[in-house]
Motif scaffolding. Structure first.
Motif, PDB file in Angstrom:
ATOM      1  N   ILE A  19       0.651  -1.261   0.233  1.00 17.59           N
ATOM      2  CA  ILE A  19      -0.148  -0.157  -0.180  1.00 17.59           C
ATOM      3  C   ILE A  19       0.853   0.913  -0.100  1.00 17.59           C
ATOM      4  N   LYS A  20       0.558   2.186  -0.775  1.00 15.58           N
ATOM      5  CA  LYS A  20       1.294   3.297  -0.548  1.00 15.58           C
ATOM      6  C   LYS A  20      -0.747   4.568  -0.593  1.00 15.58           C
ATOM      7  N   ASP A  47      -4.985  11.451  -0.415  1.00 17.11           N
ATOM      8  CA  ASP A  47      -3.875  12.313  -0.690  1.00 17.11           C
ATOM      9  C   ASP A  47      -3.249  11.173  -2.188  1.00 17.11           C
ATOM     10  N   GLY A  48      -4.573  10.124  -3.009  1.00 15.16           N
ATOM     11  CA  GLY A  48      -3.539   9.640  -3.719  1.00 15.16           C
ATOM     12  C   GLY A  48      -2.987   8.335  -3.241  1.00 15.16           C
ATOM     13  N   SER A  49      -3.243   7.829  -3.936  1.00 12.49           N
ATOM     14  CA  SER A  49      -2.691   6.722  -3.229  1.00 12.49           C
ATOM     15  C   SER A  49      -2.673   4.928  -4.437  1.00 12.49           C
ATOM     16  N   PHE A  50      -2.317   3.654  -4.305  1.00  9.87           N
ATOM     17  CA  PHE A  50      -2.439   2.271  -4.679  1.00  9.87           C
ATOM     18  C   PHE A  50      -1.797   1.653  -3.851  1.00  9.87           C
ATOM     19  N   ARG A  51      -2.961   0.625  -3.636  1.00  3.03           N
ATOM     20  CA  ARG A  51      -2.710  -0.596  -3.356  1.00  3.03           C
ATOM     21  C   ARG A  51      -3.192  -1.976  -3.676  1.00  3.03           C
ATOM     22  N   ILE A  52      -2.620  -2.661  -3.386  1.00  3.10           N
ATOM     23  CA  ILE A  52      -3.326  -4.126  -3.267  1.00  3.10           C
ATOM     24  C   ILE A  52      -3.407  -4.884  -2.578  1.00  3.10           C
ATOM     25  N   ARG A  53      -4.734  -5.994  -2.218  1.00  2.61           N
ATOM     26  CA  ARG A  53      -5.559  -6.319  -1.205  1.00  2.61           C
ATOM     27  C   ARG A  53      -5.789  -7.883  -1.163  1.00  2.61           C
ATOM     28  N   TYR A  54      -6.230  -8.701   0.134  1.00  2.00           N
ATOM     29  CA  TYR A  54      -6.886  -9.636  -0.257  1.00  2.00           C
ATOM     30  C   TYR A  54      -8.121  -8.750   0.671  1.00  2.00           C
ATOM     31  N   SER A  55      -9.945  -8.649   0.366  1.00  2.00           N
ATOM     32  CA  SER A  55     -10.379  -8.076   1.305  1.00  2.00           C
ATOM     33  C   SER A  55     -11.173  -9.442   1.514  1.00  2.00           C
ATOM     34  N   TYR A  56     -12.406  -9.768   2.170  1.00  2.00           N
ATOM     35  CA  TYR A  56     -13.512 -10.472   2.357  1.00  2.00           C
ATOM     36  C   TYR A  56     -13.628 -11.212   0.912  1.00  2.00           C
ATOM     37  N   LEU A 107       4.315   9.642   0.704  1.00  2.00           N
ATOM     38  CA  LEU A 107       4.071   8.778   1.619  1.00  2.00           C
ATOM     39  C   LEU A 107       5.110   7.584   1.633  1.00  2.00           C
ATOM     40  N   PRO A 108       5.332   6.791   2.578  1.00  2.00           N
ATOM     41  CA  PRO A 108       6.120   5.412   2.419  1.00  2.00           C
ATOM     42  C   PRO A 108       5.508   4.380   1.629  1.00  2.00           C
TER      43      PRO A 108
END
Length: 176
Positions: A63-64, A71-80, A144-145
């Motif tokens: 995640i960023k 703030d603008g972002s991207f992420r890849i995750r597992y959600s439900y 952001l980190p």
């Protein structure tokens, strides 16, 4: 830089990898680099997920983002039970591409990738394109980190399993 409790180093898909557990709230933080514009990107990693979580079904892989994605972002995750690739242009929550058939089998390695070329978002599992959708807005850059294995401050959405060979590119890679 590792924050929270340090992930345990274990045998990974290739060499050593970071193991994240439900008890220790470990996550890894990588400082922002101005060399990456993130308007287009590819995120990829080998994932070994432990059993299904019984509570709090979101688990961040990479995640960023700040709190709320403004703030603008991207992420890849597992959600439900779904793989998700989220992209934000800095307005509200942005865009979410979810692959509901993306249930990752526990205790097996899977290579996942999320790409965004400025127009289309795509999710790949084990090299196969499984879902794509048009978004058409740039992912707003931020300072952001990048966080691996948890939310941006480690307080929630911690991954339970092993993450190996994380790569982030400032271009959208193709299936090739």
């Amino acid at each position: 830089l590792v924050k929270g409790h340090e992930p345990k180093w274990v045998d990974g898909f290739i060499g050593k990898a970071m193991e994240f557990g439900k008890e220790n709230k470990a996550y890894c933080e990588v400082k922002d680099s101005r060399k990456m514009n993130y308007e287009t990107f590819t995120i990829e990693a080998w994932i070994f997920k432990y059993k299904e979580k019984t509570s709090g079904g979101q688990q961040e892989f990479v995640i960023k983002s700040g709190d709320g994605s403004k703030d603008g972002s991207f992420r890849i995750r597992y959600s439900y039970g779904s793989l998700e690739l989220r992209v934000s242009d800095g307005v509200k929550q942005g865009f979410c591409l979810d692959y509901k058939k993306g249930r990752l089998a526990p205790e097996f390695w899977a290579h996942i990738a999320g790409t965004y070329d400025g127009k289309f978002a795509r999710i790949y599992v084990n090299g196969e394109l499984v879902k794509e959708l048009e978004y058409g807005k740039p992912c707003k850059p931020n300072n952001l980190p990048i966080v691996i294995g948890g939310y941006f401050d480690g307080r929630c959405y911690n991954f339970e399993g092993i993450i190996d060979e994380v790569y982030i590119y400032n271009r959208a890679k193709s299936e090739d």
